[in-house]
Enzyme design. Structure first.
Site, short mmCIF file in Angstrom:
data_model
loop_
_atom_site.label_atom_id
_atom_site.label_comp_id
_atom_site.label_asym_id
_atom_site.label_seq_id
_atom_site.Cartn_x
_atom_site.Cartn_y
_atom_site.Cartn_z
N CYS A 58 0.80 -1.23 0.00
CA CYS A 58 0.00 0.00 0.00
C CYS A 58 0.83 1.27 0.00
O CYS A 58 0.28 2.37 -0.03
CB CYS A 58 -0.95 -0.01 1.19
SG CYS A 58 -1.95 -1.51 1.26
N HIS A 104 -2.37 8.14 5.87
CA HIS A 104 -2.63 6.80 5.31
C HIS A 104 -3.97 6.30 5.82
O HIS A 104 -4.80 5.82 5.05
CB HIS A 104 -1.50 5.85 5.71
CG HIS A 104 -1.60 4.50 5.09
ND1 HIS A 104 -1.55 4.31 3.72
CD2 HIS A 104 -1.75 3.27 5.64
CE1 HIS A 104 -1.66 3.02 3.46
NE2 HIS A 104 -1.79 2.37 4.60
N GLU A 143 -0.46 5.59 13.61
CA GLU A 143 -0.03 6.62 12.67
C GLU A 143 -0.09 8.01 13.28
O GLU A 143 0.83 8.82 13.11
CB GLU A 143 -0.90 6.57 11.42
CG GLU A 143 -0.53 7.64 10.39
CD GLU A 143 -1.44 7.64 9.18
OE1 GLU A 143 -1.21 8.47 8.28
OE2 GLU A 143 -2.40 6.84 9.14
N LYS A 165 -9.31 8.21 2.49
CA LYS A 165 -9.79 6.83 2.33
C LYS A 165 -11.20 6.67 2.90
O LYS A 165 -11.88 5.69 2.59
CB LYS A 165 -8.85 5.85 3.01
CG LYS A 165 -7.54 5.62 2.28
CD LYS A 165 -6.73 4.53 2.95
CE LYS A 165 -5.40 4.28 2.25
NZ LYS A 165 -4.43 5.38 2.46
N HIS A 218 -9.82 1.96 0.29
CA HIS A 218 -8.36 1.76 0.23
C HIS A 218 -7.98 1.27 -1.16
O HIS A 218 -8.34 0.16 -1.56
CB HIS A 218 -7.94 0.75 1.30
CG HIS A 218 -6.46 0.71 1.54
ND1 HIS A 218 -5.55 1.37 0.74
CD2 HIS A 218 -5.72 0.08 2.50
CE1 HIS A 218 -4.34 1.16 1.19
NE2 HIS A 218 -4.42 0.38 2.26
N PHE A 232 1.87 -3.49 3.91
CA PHE A 232 2.24 -4.80 4.44
C PHE A 232 3.71 -5.06 4.11
O PHE A 232 4.19 -4.77 3.02
CB PHE A 232 1.39 -5.89 3.79
CG PHE A 232 -0.01 -6.01 4.34
CD1 PHE A 232 -0.47 -5.19 5.35
CD2 PHE A 232 -0.88 -6.97 3.83
CE1 PHE A 232 -1.75 -5.31 5.85
CE2 PHE A 232 -2.17 -7.10 4.31
CZ PHE A 232 -2.61 -6.28 5.33
#
Length: 424
Positions: free
Chosen positions: A179, A319, A330, A348, A353, A412
């Site tokens: 991502c 994010h 975050e 998002k 996403h 990831f």
């Protein structure tokens, strides 16, 4: 055309950003998302706080634990020539649509092919071709498998088709960092220009993998929202009721250009790409480091690279995926690297996403926030988590004078990327 940069101009920047003497402008934007078929309509929908998440109507979705997703607002086959579209996986189609818009928006820069580069990534690649042709193989045998299977499924496919369309010969690169892919592509574009390897770079990300297998896999991880009866309210970063992300599809591309090259052809651009930071958690294949140290380092590196400090930043496009653990970690990382003062938003909440495309689409939103002096809202933020420690632009857009902003992306595998943009 401009002459090749001198060795002095092309020198790589020093680690603290002091040597980053090559100014890089964002001169073109292109997108196709669940909110709109181009960057303009996507931006308008973001400012209006519209959600692109819908219930899935396909038969296969009825048996799935997650039956919602954020599909494209405009089918790429409505934009791309039919013959071309049939030779590309959906993710490649998405990349071409966004790239064409960005290139047009930049005024189709006149640049020698050897000075033009493309950096386009995808987190998953041609998944629909891979899975579709596997079905063909099982049901109809090997002779019925398409001879275009491999070019359509390969992860570098989006970069390849865009590079071929533009005739780029300086480099065609295809980062794959989950991502964080779209943001890393933009960071790589910055490096190509700073090091004198290109004058113009088209960079970004694309993703299109709304299919039973990826959705079942994400659902099995309990990473996705199961708010199936309220799709538009499912993506809710920072809210106590968040229960996972919503899978989306889309693409975002930017044209990066050496400032003197752009100005020589009468282009001032949208903003300056001032710096980038890339780090890794070294913690877990899926879970982010709960300390947020890797994320904070990426932001701090981007600030140093751009010759800025946290005090210079007014806005962060986060994010912020709407996962229970990720959002709070975050915010802590942002507070560590920047401070308590920036206004944060999570687009998002509207797009879902977009995986490998997310960082690029959010970079576009960050650039437009700087240009227009406004921060898109984080919709569905009705009951903020007790851990929210920064100012969130909740539910309605907020006017804000912005001279410098950060966009961060995480993936990831522990990939962390931060980009810093500044006003012209």
């Amino acid at each position: 055309m401009t002459e090749r940069p001198s060795a002095e101009v092309s020198a790589a920047p020093a680690p603290n950003g002091a040597g980053a003497s090559v100014e890089v402008l964002v001169t073109g934007l292109g997108a196709t998302t669940p909110l709109g078929g181009d960057a303009v309509s996507t931006w308008e929908a973001m400012l209006a706080g519209r959600s692109g998440v819908r219930q899935l109507s396909e038969e296969w979705a009825a048996e799935m634990p997650v039956r919602i997703a954020a599909r494209l607002a405009v089918e790429p086959t409505e934009v791309i020539e039919r013959v071309k579209a049939r030779r590309m996986d959906r993710v490649q189609q998405v990349a071409v649509v966004a790239a064409r818009e960005a290139w047009r928006d930049a005024g189709a820069p006149e640049v020698e092919p050897e000075r033009l580069a493309v950096v386009v990534g995808s987190g998953i690649g041609g998944a629909l071709t891979l899975l579709g042709q596997w079905d063909v193989l099982r049901e109809k045998g090997p002779r019925r498998v398409s001879p275009l299977t491999v070019p359509m499924l390969m992860p570098n496919g989006p970069a390849a088709v865009v590079g071929l369309e533009l005739g780029a010969k300086a480099a065609v690169r295809a980062p794959v960092s989950a991502c964080a892919t779209g943001a890393e592509a933009i960071a790589m574009g910055l490096e190509l220009i700073r090091t004198g390897k290109a004058d113009v770079v088209l960079a970004g990300g694309a993703e299109a993998c709304i299919h039973p297998l990826p959705m079942a896999g994400f659902a099995a991880m309990r990473a996705m929202s199961t708010r199936n009866d309220e799709p538009e309210r499912a993506s809710r970063p920072y809210d106590k009721g968040r229960d996972g992300f919503v899978l989306g599809e889309g693409g975002g591309m930017v044209v990066l250009e050496r400032a003197d090259h752009a100005r020589a052809r009468g282009r001032s651009g949208y903003a300056v790409l001032a710096g980038a930071g890339i780090t890794a958690d070294g913690y877990d294949i899926v879970q982010p480091d709960p300390s947020g140290s890797g994320q904070a380092r990426a932001v701090s590196e981007a600030l140093r690279d751009g010759g800025l400090t946290g005090a210079d930043i007014q806005h962060v496009n986060g994010h912020s995926t709407s996962t229970p653990a990720g959002d709070m970690g975050e915010l802590l990382a942002l507070r560590t690297a920047i401070g308590d003062h920036p206004v944060v938003t999570a687009t998002k909440s509207m797009t879902g996403h977009l995986l490998g495309a997310a960082g690029a689409v959010e970079a576009i939103a960050t650039v437009l926030s700087i240009r227009d002096g406004i921060v898109p809202p984080t919709i569905n933020l009705e009951d903020p988590d007790d851990g929210v420690c920064l100012d969130i632009a909740a539910n309605t857009a907020r006017k804000l004078q912005i001279t410098a902003a950060v966009n961060d992306s995480f993936g990831f595998g522990g990939h962390n990327v931060a980009l810093v943009f500044t006003a012209l």
